[in-house]
Design a protein around this motif. Structure first.
Motif, PDB file in Angstrom:
ATOM      1  N   GLU A 126       0.889  -1.177  -0.091  1.00  0.00           N
ATOM      2  CA  GLU A 126      -0.082   0.180   0.175  1.00  0.00           C
ATOM      3  C   GLU A 126       0.688   1.120   0.235  1.00  0.00           C
ATOM      4  OE1 GLU A 126      -3.184  -0.038  -0.094  1.00  0.00           O
ATOM      5  OE2 GLU A 126      -3.285  -2.304  -0.217  1.00  0.00           O
ATOM      6  N   HIS A 127       0.403   2.253  -0.426  1.00  0.00           N
ATOM      7  CA  HIS A 127       0.772   3.450  -0.230  1.00  0.00           C
ATOM      8  C   HIS A 127       1.317   3.908   1.181  1.00  0.00           C
ATOM      9  CE1 HIS A 127       0.636   5.526  -4.115  1.00  0.00           C
ATOM     10  NE2 HIS A 127      -0.427   4.825  -4.356  1.00  0.00           N
ATOM     11  N   ALA A 128       2.384   4.340   1.653  1.00  0.00           N
ATOM     12  CA  ALA A 128       2.624   4.532   2.795  1.00  0.00           C
ATOM     13  C   ALA A 128       1.768   6.080   3.338  1.00  0.00           C
ATOM     14  CB  ALA A 128       4.308   5.368   3.149  1.00  0.00           C
ATOM     15  N   PRO A 129       1.251   5.919   4.432  1.00  0.00           N
ATOM     16  CA  PRO A 129       0.405   7.106   4.703  1.00  0.00           C
ATOM     17  C   PRO A 129       0.976   8.531   4.663  1.00  0.00           C
ATOM     18  CG  PRO A 129       0.299   5.768   6.720  1.00  0.00           C
ATOM     19  CD  PRO A 129       1.344   5.043   5.381  1.00  0.00           C
ATOM     20  N   GLN A 130       2.196   8.505   4.853  1.00  0.00           N
ATOM     21  CA  GLN A 130       2.933   9.843   4.927  1.00  0.00           C
ATOM     22  C   GLN A 130       3.306  10.330   3.668  1.00  0.00           C
ATOM     23  OE1 GLN A 130       4.116   6.976   6.189  1.00  0.00           O
ATOM     24  NE2 GLN A 130       6.294   6.694   6.026  1.00  0.00           N
ATOM     25  N   HIS A 131       3.177   9.413   2.458  1.00  0.00           N
ATOM     26  CA  HIS A 131       3.457   9.836   1.245  1.00  0.00           C
ATOM     27  C   HIS A 131       2.498  10.400   0.506  1.00  0.00           C
ATOM     28  CE1 HIS A 131       7.162   6.548   0.779  1.00  0.00           C
ATOM     29  NE2 HIS A 131       7.287   7.598   1.777  1.00  0.00           N
ATOM     30  N   LYS A 132       2.330  11.627   0.265  1.00  0.00           N
ATOM     31  CA  LYS A 132       1.059  12.326  -0.310  1.00  0.00           C
ATOM     32  C   LYS A 132       1.288  13.075  -1.426  1.00  0.00           C
ATOM     33  CE  LYS A 132      -0.234  12.728   4.690  1.00  0.00           C
ATOM     34  NZ  LYS A 132      -1.198  11.806   4.412  1.00  0.00           N
ATOM     35  N   LEU A 133       2.420  12.840  -2.360  1.00  0.00           N
ATOM     36  CA  LEU A 133       2.484  13.572  -3.568  1.00  0.00           C
ATOM     37  C   LEU A 133       1.326  13.498  -4.449  1.00  0.00           C
ATOM     38  CD1 LEU A 133       6.076  13.106  -4.322  1.00  0.00           C
ATOM     39  CD2 LEU A 133       5.140  15.087  -3.882  1.00  0.00           C
ATOM     40  N   VAL A 134       1.246  12.279  -4.976  1.00  0.00           N
ATOM     41  CA  VAL A 134      -0.002  11.996  -5.981  1.00  0.00           C
ATOM     42  C   VAL A 134      -0.056  10.709  -5.885  1.00  0.00           C
ATOM     43  CG1 VAL A 134      -0.606  12.211  -8.307  1.00  0.00           C
ATOM     44  CG2 VAL A 134       0.756  14.127  -7.553  1.00  0.00           C
ATOM     45  N   ARG A 135      -1.234  10.152  -5.918  1.00  0.00           N
ATOM     46  CA  ARG A 135      -1.806   9.078  -5.817  1.00  0.00           C
ATOM     47  C   ARG A 135      -2.567   8.725  -7.267  1.00  0.00           C
ATOM     48  NH1 ARG A 135      -2.406   7.410  -0.240  1.00  0.00           N
ATOM     49  NH2 ARG A 135      -0.680   8.261   0.442  1.00  0.00           N
ATOM     50  N   LEU A 136      -2.391   7.677  -8.088  1.00  0.00           N
ATOM     51  CA  LEU A 136      -3.093   7.221  -9.294  1.00  0.00           C
ATOM     52  C   LEU A 136      -3.907   6.068  -8.874  1.00  0.00           C
ATOM     53  CD1 LEU A 136      -0.094   7.210 -11.733  1.00  0.00           C
ATOM     54  CD2 LEU A 136      -1.779   8.826 -11.323  1.00  0.00           C
ATOM     55  N   SER A 137      -5.147   6.103  -9.594  1.00  0.00           N
ATOM     56  CA  SER A 137      -6.041   4.499  -9.793  1.00  0.00           C
ATOM     57  C   SER A 137      -5.535   4.024 -10.742  1.00  0.00           C
ATOM     58  CB  SER A 137      -7.464   5.290  -9.772  1.00  0.00           C
ATOM     59  OG  SER A 137      -7.964   6.092  -8.546  1.00  0.00           O
ATOM     60  N   VAL A 138      -4.962   2.791 -10.688  1.00  0.00           N
ATOM     61  CA  VAL A 138      -4.372   2.163 -11.943  1.00  0.00           C
ATOM     62  C   VAL A 138      -5.095   0.984 -12.047  1.00  0.00           C
ATOM     63  CG1 VAL A 138      -2.324   1.150 -12.676  1.00  0.00           C
ATOM     64  CG2 VAL A 138      -2.194   3.143 -11.238  1.00  0.00           C
ATOM     65  N   SER A 139      -5.713   0.881 -13.210  1.00  0.00           N
ATOM     66  CA  SER A 139      -6.231  -0.529 -13.623  1.00  0.00           C
ATOM     67  C   SER A 139      -5.081  -1.475 -14.395  1.00  0.00           C
ATOM     68  CB  SER A 139      -7.415  -0.470 -14.596  1.00  0.00           C
ATOM     69  OG  SER A 139      -7.679  -1.582 -15.404  1.00  0.00           O
ATOM     70  N   LEU A 140      -4.995  -2.519 -13.893  1.00  0.00           N
ATOM     71  CA  LEU A 140      -3.798  -3.578 -14.760  1.00  0.00           C
ATOM     72  C   LEU A 140      -4.098  -3.427 -16.286  1.00  0.00           C
ATOM     73  CD1 LEU A 140      -2.914  -5.911 -12.161  1.00  0.00           C
ATOM     74  CD2 LEU A 140      -1.665  -3.878 -12.533  1.00  0.00           C
ATOM     75  N   SER A 141      -5.342  -3.386 -16.712  1.00  0.00           N
ATOM     76  CA  SER A 141      -5.740  -3.644 -18.042  1.00  0.00           C
ATOM     77  C   SER A 141      -5.535  -2.403 -18.889  1.00  0.00           C
ATOM     78  CB  SER A 141      -7.068  -4.336 -18.382  1.00  0.00           C
ATOM     79  OG  SER A 141      -8.113  -3.232 -17.569  1.00  0.00           O
ATOM     80  N   LYS A 142      -5.537  -1.197 -18.396  1.00  0.00           N
ATOM     81  CA  LYS A 142      -5.235   0.047 -19.066  1.00  0.00           C
ATOM     82  C   LYS A 142      -4.266   1.191 -18.618  1.00  0.00           C
ATOM     83  CE  LYS A 142      -9.391   2.107 -17.218  1.00  0.00           C
ATOM     84  NZ  LYS A 142     -10.846   2.740 -17.566  1.00  0.00           N
ATOM     85  N   ALA A 143      -3.956   2.156 -19.017  1.00  0.00           N
ATOM     86  CA  ALA A 143      -3.167   3.295 -18.518  1.00  0.00           C
ATOM     87  C   ALA A 143      -4.087   3.898 -17.390  1.00  0.00           C
ATOM     88  CB  ALA A 143      -2.758   4.079 -19.720  1.00  0.00           C
ATOM     89  N   PRO A 144      -3.403   4.526 -16.577  1.00  0.00           N
ATOM     90  CA  PRO A 144      -4.144   5.294 -15.610  1.00  0.00           C
ATOM     91  C   PRO A 144      -5.008   6.544 -16.014  1.00  0.00           C
ATOM     92  CG  PRO A 144      -1.879   5.793 -15.635  1.00  0.00           C
ATOM     93  CD  PRO A 144      -1.929   4.865 -16.642  1.00  0.00           C
ATOM     94  N   SER A 145      -6.172   6.430 -15.693  1.00  0.00           N
ATOM     95  CA  SER A 145      -7.200   7.371 -15.800  1.00  0.00           C
ATOM     96  C   SER A 145      -7.446   8.522 -15.042  1.00  0.00           C
ATOM     97  CB  SER A 145      -8.455   6.711 -16.429  1.00  0.00           C
ATOM     98  OG  SER A 145      -8.910   6.035 -15.167  1.00  0.00           O
ATOM     99  N   THR A 146      -7.133   8.338 -13.825  1.00  0.00           N
ATOM    100  CA  THR A 146      -7.450   9.384 -12.810  1.00  0.00           C
ATOM    101  C   THR A 146      -6.317   9.621 -11.936  1.00  0.00           C
ATOM    102  OG1 THR A 146      -8.528   7.991 -11.242  1.00  0.00           O
ATOM    103  CG2 THR A 146      -9.924   8.820 -13.009  1.00  0.00           C
ATOM    104  N   GLU A 147      -6.123  10.797 -11.654  1.00  0.00           N
ATOM    105  CA  GLU A 147      -5.164  10.934 -10.335  1.00  0.00           C
ATOM    106  C   GLU A 147      -5.911  11.807  -9.192  1.00  0.00           C
ATOM    107  OE1 GLU A 147      -2.972  15.231 -11.052  1.00  0.00           O
ATOM    108  OE2 GLU A 147      -2.870  13.816 -12.928  1.00  0.00           O
ATOM    109  N   GLU A 148      -5.258  11.567  -8.032  1.00  0.00           N
ATOM    110  CA  GLU A 148      -6.016  12.141  -6.877  1.00  0.00           C
ATOM    111  C   GLU A 148      -4.998  12.822  -6.019  1.00  0.00           C
ATOM    112  OE1 GLU A 148      -7.722  10.563  -2.700  1.00  0.00           O
ATOM    113  OE2 GLU A 148      -7.555   9.178  -4.339  1.00  0.00           O
ATOM    114  N   LYS A 149      -4.851  14.030  -5.997  1.00  0.00           N
ATOM    115  CA  LYS A 149      -3.820  14.720  -5.283  1.00  0.00           C
ATOM    116  C   LYS A 149      -4.360  14.741  -3.677  1.00  0.00           C
ATOM    117  CE  LYS A 149      -2.108  17.332  -9.076  1.00  0.00           C
ATOM    118  NZ  LYS A 149      -1.403  18.441  -9.353  1.00  0.00           N
ATOM    119  N   ILE A 150      -3.179  14.687  -2.906  1.00  0.00           N
ATOM    120  CA  ILE A 150      -3.685  14.631  -1.622  1.00  0.00           C
ATOM    121  C   ILE A 150      -2.753  15.666  -0.942  1.00  0.00           C
ATOM    122  CG2 ILE A 150      -3.578  13.184   0.606  1.00  0.00           C
ATOM    123  CD1 ILE A 150      -3.966  10.554  -1.102  1.00  0.00           C
ATOM    124  N   MET A 151      -3.267  16.731  -0.130  1.00  0.00           N
ATOM    125  CA  MET A 151      -2.603  17.666   0.361  1.00  0.00           C
ATOM    126  C   MET A 151      -2.562  17.790   1.855  1.00  0.00           C
ATOM    127  SD  MET A 151      -1.364  19.282  -1.664  1.00  0.00           S
ATOM    128  CE  MET A 151      -1.467  19.441  -3.742  1.00  0.00           C
TER     129      MET A 151
END
Length: 151
Positions: A126-151
């Protein structure tokens, strides 16, 4: 860096970057390829990267004390194990760091139309909770389509 430089036929520049610390490579190396690249030096990911390599250097390059005739000639450094409680705090960040940095790097501009290779086998890391740059929603069958910025 090697991948990106090979995409723009600048493999010779790799030797200049290779002599820098890993943290410096992550902070400044991609600017050769991506003028708008900025990895915040105060981000938790960069701090984790610094801690990983500080710990590595402490373990791989111990400083020995040298004595001659009972007199200290070279001062050493006492090896102190990392506290277990500190390791528990850092271990999640250590294991997910390559994936979190790869996710961040994948959001950068394509190089000659090619995107950064995907590290798709994250599995149960999993993402480390302290790592907050950018998280991607990734489907293994296609390229990433959304990004979620966490501030």
């Amino acid at each position: 860096m090697a991948w990106g430089l090979s995409m723009v036929d600048k493999e010779d520049v790799f030797q200049l970057i290779e002599s820098k610390s890993t943290v410096e490579k992550w902070l400044h190396g991609p600017k050769i390829l991506l003028p708008d690249y900025k990895l915040p030096s105060g981000s938790a990911e960069v701090e984790t990267l610094r801690k990983v390599f500080s710990e590595r250097n402490r373990l791989v390059h111990p400083k020995s004390m040298v004595q001659k005739d009972g007199k200290e000639k070279l001062a050493g450094r006492l090896f102190k194990p990392t506290k277990f409680s500190d390791l528990l705090v850092l271990i999640g960040g250590y294991f997910c760091l390559p994936f979190d940095l790869a996710d961040f790097f994948r959001l950068q501009s394509p190089i000659n139309g090619d995107c950064f290779p995907i590290m798709a086998h994250r599995g149960s890391i999993e993402h480390a909770p302290q790592h907050k740059l950018v998280r991607l929603s990734v489907s293994l069958s296609k390229a990433p389509s959304t990004e979620e910025k966490i501030m």
